[in-house]
Design a protein around this motif. Structure first.
Motif, PDB file in Angstrom:
ATOM      1  N   LYS A 279      36.335  36.619  40.924  1.00 29.19           N
ATOM      2  CA  LYS A 279      37.241  37.758  41.172  1.00 29.19           C
ATOM      3  C   LYS A 279      36.928  38.938  40.253  1.00 29.19           C
ATOM      4  O   LYS A 279      37.759  39.839  40.075  1.00 29.19           O
ATOM      5  CB  LYS A 279      38.703  37.317  40.963  1.00 29.19           C
ATOM      6  CG  LYS A 279      39.224  36.336  42.016  1.00 29.19           C
ATOM      7  CD  LYS A 279      39.859  37.094  43.190  1.00 29.19           C
ATOM      8  CE  LYS A 279      40.026  36.249  44.436  1.00 29.19           C
ATOM      9  NZ  LYS A 279      41.070  35.234  44.341  1.00 29.19           N
ATOM     10  N   GLU A 282      37.146  42.558  41.798  1.00 29.14           N
ATOM     11  CA  GLU A 282      38.527  42.971  42.025  1.00 29.14           C
ATOM     12  C   GLU A 282      39.173  43.368  40.696  1.00 29.14           C
ATOM     13  O   GLU A 282      39.878  44.381  40.596  1.00 29.14           O
ATOM     14  CB  GLU A 282      39.338  41.827  42.655  1.00 29.14           C
ATOM     15  CG  GLU A 282      38.939  41.476  44.074  1.00 29.14           C
ATOM     16  CD  GLU A 282      37.843  40.405  44.138  1.00 29.14           C
ATOM     17  OE1 GLU A 282      36.873  40.471  43.358  1.00 29.14           O
ATOM     18  OE2 GLU A 282      37.958  39.508  44.982  1.00 29.14           O
ATOM     19  N   CYS A 324      33.462  40.882  53.682  1.00 29.01           N
ATOM     20  CA  CYS A 324      33.966  40.213  52.484  1.00 29.01           C
ATOM     21  C   CYS A 324      34.531  41.240  51.502  1.00 29.01           C
ATOM     22  O   CYS A 324      35.633  41.080  50.971  1.00 29.01           O
ATOM     23  CB  CYS A 324      32.824  39.419  51.852  1.00 29.01           C
ATOM     24  SG  CYS A 324      33.222  38.678  50.267  1.00 29.01           S
ATOM     25  N   ARG A 328      38.286  41.826  49.952  1.00 27.26           N
ATOM     26  CA  ARG A 328      38.508  41.725  48.508  1.00 27.26           C
ATOM     27  C   ARG A 328      39.218  42.964  47.968  1.00 27.26           C
ATOM     28  O   ARG A 328      40.158  42.865  47.171  1.00 27.26           O
ATOM     29  CB  ARG A 328      37.169  41.557  47.776  1.00 27.26           C
ATOM     30  CG  ARG A 328      36.576  40.183  47.921  1.00 27.26           C
ATOM     31  CD  ARG A 328      35.186  40.121  47.315  1.00 27.26           C
ATOM     32  NE  ARG A 328      34.597  38.810  47.480  1.00 27.26           N
ATOM     33  CZ  ARG A 328      34.772  37.791  46.636  1.00 27.26           C
ATOM     34  NH1 ARG A 328      35.500  37.945  45.548  1.00 27.26           N
ATOM     35  NH2 ARG A 328      34.217  36.620  46.868  1.00 27.26           N
TER      36      ARG A 328
END
Ligand code: 5AD
Ligand code: FES
Length: 348
Positions: A279, A282, A324, A328
Motif C-alpha cells: 500500500k 496509496e 489497478c 488504488r
C-alpha cells in the motif's frame, strides 16, 4: 516538533539543524500532523486529482557503474535490450488510449541512442501527440545536447541528484561521476526551460540525516518543478546487494516535508515505495504526493529493467496496471485524471 512543522509550513524551509532534528525525532503522531498539512496543500492546488506519467524504459544499456543500480555496466546478469523507434511509438499509442498525456522516456546512459536518434524519436512523438508532454530521463548530457532535445519538442527532464553530500556521492558512485557535474546538468536543464525533476533515494547505504538535510536544502536552492524520492532497495547483483532497504515511514515523512517546501510541486508516489509495501503508493498520496508513474514498457522487457530486486508490475500489461491504479487511487479518495499535469504557472 509541531512548531518546526508549523514553521516549515509558513516559511517553506528550515535551517539544516532543524531538518536534522525533524528527521531524527519524527513519530506517528507528528507524521500524521505533517501529512494533514501536506494534504491540505495538495488539495489546495490539485483538488483530489492525481496525474499519471507513462514510463517507457527504452534501453537498459548503461555506460555507468553506480553501486546501487541493477542495470550498472558491471552487472553481467542483465539481459540487455533497446526498444526501436517503432516500439517506443507503439507504447505511446497504447498509453494515449489508456489516458496518459505525459510520456517519460527513461533509460540508461546508452551511446547507441545518438542525439540524432533521440531528436528523431522526440520529434515523432511531438508530431503524433501534440497535446502530450514529453519527459526525458537518460542521464547526464551537455548543455547543447539537452538543448537539441528541447528544440525537438521535449518539455521535461528527470535527473535525480541522488545525494547532495559530496562524500556520500562518492560512496554511491565510481570516480567517473561527480556531484558537481550532476548539479551543472540540473542548472543547464533549468536554464534551457525544461520543467525539471530531481530527487534522491531514502536509506541508501551510508546516508545520514545530515545527508538528507543537505538534499532538502539543495532542492530548496534548485527549486525544481518535480521531486521524485523512493526507498533504496538492494539489487542482488550490485555491490550494495546486502544492504537493508530504506524505510517506508521515513520516505513518507520526506514526501510530506517536500509538499510543504514546494506546495504546488509535482511529487510522484514511486514504484519503489509500492515495492517495499503493497500500500506504499496509496500512503504516498496521503502524505502529499500527486503523481504516479506506471510502466508503459512492452511486457517482454519489463523484468529486464530491474534497478532493484522484486520491482512490482513487471508481469502486468499496461492496461491491467491502469485499472489497478485507478482502484488504488480511488480507495484513498483521489482520482486519476487525463491531463498533462504541468507545473502550475510554468511558462515555456
Ligand atoms: N533502489 C531504489 N532506487 C534506485 N534507483 C536506482 N537504483 C535503485 C535502487 N537500488 C533510482 C535512482 C535513479 C532512479 C531512476 O532509480 O535514484 O535515479
Ligand atoms: Fe501494476 Fe497494480 S499498478 S499491478
Amino acid at each position: 516538533m509541531k512548531n518546526l512543522i508549523d514553521k516549515l509550513y509558513k516559511t517553506q524551509t528550515l535551517e539544516k539543524d532543524e531538518f536534522i532534528y525533524l528527521l531524527e525525532n519524527y513519530n506517528k503522531e507528528t507524521s500524521e500532523y505533517l501529512f494533514s498539512l501536506a494534504r491540505a496543500l495538495s488539495g489546495k492546488y490539485f483538488g483530489n486529482e492525481v496525474y499519471t506519467r507513462g514510463l517507457i524504459e527504452f534501453t537498459n544499456y548503461c555506460k555507468n557503474d553506480c553501486y546501487y543500480c541493477g542495470i550498472r555496466r558491471s552487472n553481467k546478469n542483465v539481459n540487455r535490450y533497446r526498444l526501436t523507434k517503432e516500439e517506443i511509438l507503439s507504447c505511446c499509442e497504447t498509453g494515449y488510449e489508456l489516458g496518459f498525456r505525459t510520456f517519460v522516456l527513461q533509460g540508461g546512459e546508452d551511446g547507441a541512442f545518438t542525439d540524432k536518434a533521440m531528436v528523431d524519436i522526440v520529434k515523432s512523438i511531438r508530431e503524433g501527440y501534440p497535446d502530450c508532454a514529453i519527459t526525458l530521463s537518460f542521464g547526464e548530457k551537455s548543455y547543447d545536447q539537452y538543448l537539441k532535445y528541447y528544440e525537438a519538442g521535449a518539455n521535461r527532464y528527470l535527473l535525480r541528484h541522488e545525494t547532495a553530500d559530496e562524500a556520500h556521492y562518492s560512496a554511491l558512485h565510481p570516480d567517473s561521476l561527480s556531484l558537481e557535474n550532476r548539479k551543472e546538468c540540473l542548472r543547464n536543464l533549468k536554464k534551457i526551460g525544461y520543467q525539471v525533476g530531481t530527487g534522491f533515494m531514502v536509506g541508501s547505504p551510508y546516508q545520514t540525516t545530515k545527508c538528507l538535510a543537505e538534499d532538502l536544502l539543495f532542492i530548496k536552492e534548485l527549486s525544481p518543478q518535480m521531486v521524485g524520492i523512493g526507498p533504496f532497495i538492494p539489487h542482488k547483483d550490485t555491490p550494495f546487494g546486502s544492504f537493508p532497504a530504506g524505510s517506508k515511514d521515513l520516505t513518507l515523512f520526506l514526501i510530506g516535508i517536500l509538499r510543504l517546501m514546494i506546495p504546488n510541486g509535482l511529487l510522484p508516489s514511486t514504484t519503489a515505495l509500492g515495492t517495499i509495501d503493497p500500500k506504499g503508493r496509496e500512503a504516498g498520496i496521503l502524505a502529499g504526493a500527486n503523481v504516479l508513474m506506471p510502466n508503459l514498457s512492452p511486457i517482454g522487457v519489463r523484468k529486464k529493467y530491474e534497478l532493484y530486486d522484486n520491482k512490482i508490475c513487471t508481469g502486468e500489461e499496461a492496461a491491467e496496471c491502469n485499472v489497478c491504479l485507478r482502484n488504488r487511487v480511488a480507495s484513498v479518495g483521489y482520482n486519476i485524471v487525463e491531463k498533462r499535469g504541468d507545473f502550475i504557472g510554468f511558462e515555456e
